[in-house]
Design a protein around this motif. Structure first.
Motif, PDB file in Angstrom:
ATOM      1  N   PRO A  69       0.837  -1.189   0.097  1.00  0.00           N
ATOM      2  CA  PRO A  69       0.047  -0.017  -0.027  1.00  0.00           C
ATOM      3  C   PRO A  69       0.845   1.101  -0.209  1.00  0.00           C
ATOM      4  O   PRO A  69       1.945   1.342   0.395  1.00  0.00           O
ATOM      5  CB  PRO A  69      -0.720  -0.039   1.169  1.00  0.00           C
ATOM      6  CG  PRO A  69      -0.168  -1.046   2.279  1.00  0.00           C
ATOM      7  CD  PRO A  69       0.864  -1.986   0.940  1.00  0.00           C
ATOM      8  N   SER A  70       0.267   2.233  -0.515  1.00  0.00           N
ATOM      9  CA  SER A  70       1.159   3.720  -0.579  1.00  0.00           C
ATOM     10  C   SER A  70       1.596   4.117   0.687  1.00  0.00           C
ATOM     11  O   SER A  70       2.548   4.750   0.978  1.00  0.00           O
ATOM     12  CB  SER A  70       0.319   4.817  -1.118  1.00  0.00           C
ATOM     13  OG  SER A  70      -0.793   5.017  -0.639  1.00  0.00           O
ATOM     14  N   SER A  71       0.960   3.823   1.998  1.00  0.00           N
ATOM     15  CA  SER A  71       1.214   4.067   3.071  1.00  0.00           C
ATOM     16  C   SER A  71       2.761   3.708   3.496  1.00  0.00           C
ATOM     17  O   SER A  71       3.396   4.433   4.342  1.00  0.00           O
ATOM     18  CB  SER A  71       0.114   3.468   4.428  1.00  0.00           C
ATOM     19  OG  SER A  71       0.303   2.054   4.260  1.00  0.00           O
ATOM     20  N   VAL A  72       3.098   2.566   2.973  1.00  0.00           N
ATOM     21  CA  VAL A  72       4.471   1.921   3.264  1.00  0.00           C
ATOM     22  C   VAL A  72       5.556   3.222   2.815  1.00  0.00           C
ATOM     23  O   VAL A  72       6.495   3.226   3.456  1.00  0.00           O
ATOM     24  CB  VAL A  72       4.767   0.470   2.603  1.00  0.00           C
ATOM     25  CG1 VAL A  72       6.170   0.366   2.564  1.00  0.00           C
ATOM     26  CG2 VAL A  72       3.777  -0.601   3.016  1.00  0.00           C
ATOM     27  N   TRP A  73       5.156   3.441   1.589  1.00  0.00           N
ATOM     28  CA  TRP A  73       6.062   4.728   0.939  1.00  0.00           C
ATOM     29  C   TRP A  73       5.847   5.971   1.665  1.00  0.00           C
ATOM     30  O   TRP A  73       6.975   6.657   1.889  1.00  0.00           O
ATOM     31  CB  TRP A  73       5.950   4.877  -0.439  1.00  0.00           C
ATOM     32  CG  TRP A  73       6.571   4.119  -1.277  1.00  0.00           C
ATOM     33  CD1 TRP A  73       5.986   2.920  -1.756  1.00  0.00           C
ATOM     34  CD2 TRP A  73       7.852   4.121  -1.421  1.00  0.00           C
ATOM     35  NE1 TRP A  73       6.946   2.239  -2.536  1.00  0.00           N
ATOM     36  CE2 TRP A  73       8.210   2.825  -2.172  1.00  0.00           C
ATOM     37  CE3 TRP A  73       8.925   4.739  -1.200  1.00  0.00           C
ATOM     38  CZ2 TRP A  73       9.446   2.454  -2.699  1.00  0.00           C
ATOM     39  CZ3 TRP A  73      10.217   4.623  -1.541  1.00  0.00           C
ATOM     40  CH2 TRP A  73      10.409   3.464  -2.322  1.00  0.00           C
ATOM     41  N   ASP A  74       4.788   6.245   2.445  1.00  0.00           N
ATOM     42  CA  ASP A  74       4.450   7.369   3.312  1.00  0.00           C
ATOM     43  C   ASP A  74       5.447   7.292   4.340  1.00  0.00           C
ATOM     44  O   ASP A  74       6.219   8.273   4.805  1.00  0.00           O
ATOM     45  CB  ASP A  74       3.171   7.591   3.760  1.00  0.00           C
ATOM     46  CG  ASP A  74       2.218   8.062   2.606  1.00  0.00           C
ATOM     47  OD1 ASP A  74       2.661   8.327   1.579  1.00  0.00           O
ATOM     48  OD2 ASP A  74       1.081   7.752   2.779  1.00  0.00           O
ATOM     49  N   GLU A  75       5.857   5.999   4.992  1.00  0.00           N
ATOM     50  CA  GLU A  75       6.628   5.880   6.062  1.00  0.00           C
ATOM     51  C   GLU A  75       7.943   5.796   5.842  1.00  0.00           C
ATOM     52  O   GLU A  75       8.942   6.560   6.501  1.00  0.00           O
ATOM     53  CB  GLU A  75       6.091   4.570   6.697  1.00  0.00           C
ATOM     54  CG  GLU A  75       4.815   4.304   7.352  1.00  0.00           C
ATOM     55  CD  GLU A  75       4.379   2.963   7.569  1.00  0.00           C
ATOM     56  OE1 GLU A  75       5.436   1.928   7.700  1.00  0.00           O
ATOM     57  OE2 GLU A  75       3.142   2.628   8.076  1.00  0.00           O
ATOM     58  N   GLU A  78       9.044   9.500   5.235  1.00  0.00           N
ATOM     59  CA  GLU A  78       9.159  10.278   6.530  1.00  0.00           C
ATOM     60  C   GLU A  78      10.593   9.885   7.223  1.00  0.00           C
ATOM     61  O   GLU A  78      11.479  10.637   7.732  1.00  0.00           O
ATOM     62  CB  GLU A  78       8.124   9.815   7.506  1.00  0.00           C
ATOM     63  CG  GLU A  78       7.975  10.866   8.605  1.00  0.00           C
ATOM     64  CD  GLU A  78       6.736  10.549   9.679  1.00  0.00           C
ATOM     65  OE1 GLU A  78       6.855  10.481  10.739  1.00  0.00           O
ATOM     66  OE2 GLU A  78       5.565  10.338   8.888  1.00  0.00           O
ATOM     67  N   GLU A  91       9.284   6.577  -5.312  1.00  0.00           N
ATOM     68  CA  GLU A  91       8.042   5.520  -5.087  1.00  0.00           C
ATOM     69  C   GLU A  91       7.517   5.137  -6.448  1.00  0.00           C
ATOM     70  O   GLU A  91       7.514   3.932  -6.795  1.00  0.00           O
ATOM     71  CB  GLU A  91       6.809   6.289  -4.379  1.00  0.00           C
ATOM     72  CG  GLU A  91       5.721   5.299  -4.180  1.00  0.00           C
ATOM     73  CD  GLU A  91       4.522   6.035  -3.578  1.00  0.00           C
ATOM     74  OE1 GLU A  91       3.620   5.027  -3.508  1.00  0.00           O
ATOM     75  OE2 GLU A  91       4.525   7.080  -3.034  1.00  0.00           O
ATOM     76  N   ASP A 115      -4.228   1.906  -7.058  1.00  0.00           N
ATOM     77  CA  ASP A 115      -3.761   2.530  -5.663  1.00  0.00           C
ATOM     78  C   ASP A 115      -2.727   1.691  -5.070  1.00  0.00           C
ATOM     79  O   ASP A 115      -2.166   2.059  -3.956  1.00  0.00           O
ATOM     80  CB  ASP A 115      -5.113   2.746  -4.857  1.00  0.00           C
ATOM     81  CG  ASP A 115      -5.603   1.408  -4.409  1.00  0.00           C
ATOM     82  OD1 ASP A 115      -5.597   0.465  -5.072  1.00  0.00           O
ATOM     83  OD2 ASP A 115      -6.282   1.392  -3.480  1.00  0.00           O
ATOM     84  N   SER A 117       1.486   0.183  -4.773  1.00  0.00           N
ATOM     85  CA  SER A 117       2.558   0.827  -4.986  1.00  0.00           C
ATOM     86  C   SER A 117       3.429  -0.336  -5.020  1.00  0.00           C
ATOM     87  O   SER A 117       3.137  -1.420  -4.586  1.00  0.00           O
ATOM     88  CB  SER A 117       3.247   1.708  -3.609  1.00  0.00           C
ATOM     89  OG  SER A 117       2.457   2.952  -3.798  1.00  0.00           O
TER      90      SER A 117
END
Length: 129
Positions: A69-75, A78, A91, A115, A117
């Motif tokens: 999920p794109s949340s992995v890339w958000d982490e 950061e 990404e 959606d 990644s």
């Protein structure tokens, strides 16, 4: 480069053509993308077991591609304090390379959703066992 020549793969297991397309699309210097890819790569090598446990993956030509999920890339962005443009470009490069790996994998019918990644990481002999 002609179609009968193999694509060069960067140190981070991302094809040079993918990096060049990404640089053009995101207006980020290709050298900067490569530098960030190499820094991330060292860290991603140690995360195989984490990604294998939680995400779909394929292995093609000594490279493991994960659908995440794109949340992995958000982490990751950061954690590594990446600028938004660079984070988006890196990404995208990983996701495009992972999509290509999933398309090339024998016996894999699942494709990436819009959606999804991707993350690509090389594997060594010890990780294959």
């Amino acid at each position: 480069m002609t179609d009968d020549q193999p694509a060069e793969v960067s140190e981070a297991h991302i094809d040079d053509a993918v990096i060049d397309r990404t640089a053009d699309r995101f207006d980020v210097d290709a050298a900067e993308i490569r530098n960030v890819l190499v820094v991330l790569y060292g860290d991603l090598l140690g995360r195989h077991s984490e990604y294998e446990a939680d995400h779909d993956y394929v292995t093609v030509d000594e490279t493991r591609a994960y659908r995440v999920p794109s949340s992995v890339w958000d982490e990751l962005a950061e954690e590594f304090d990446l600028d938004d443009d660079v984070a988006d470009a890196v990404e995208h490069a990983h996701t495009e390379q992972a999509r290509l790996a999933f398309e090339d994998a024998v016996g894999v019918d699942e494709r990436f959703a819009d959606d999804d990644s991707g993350i690509v990481v090389g594997i060594d002999t010890a990780e294959e066992f």
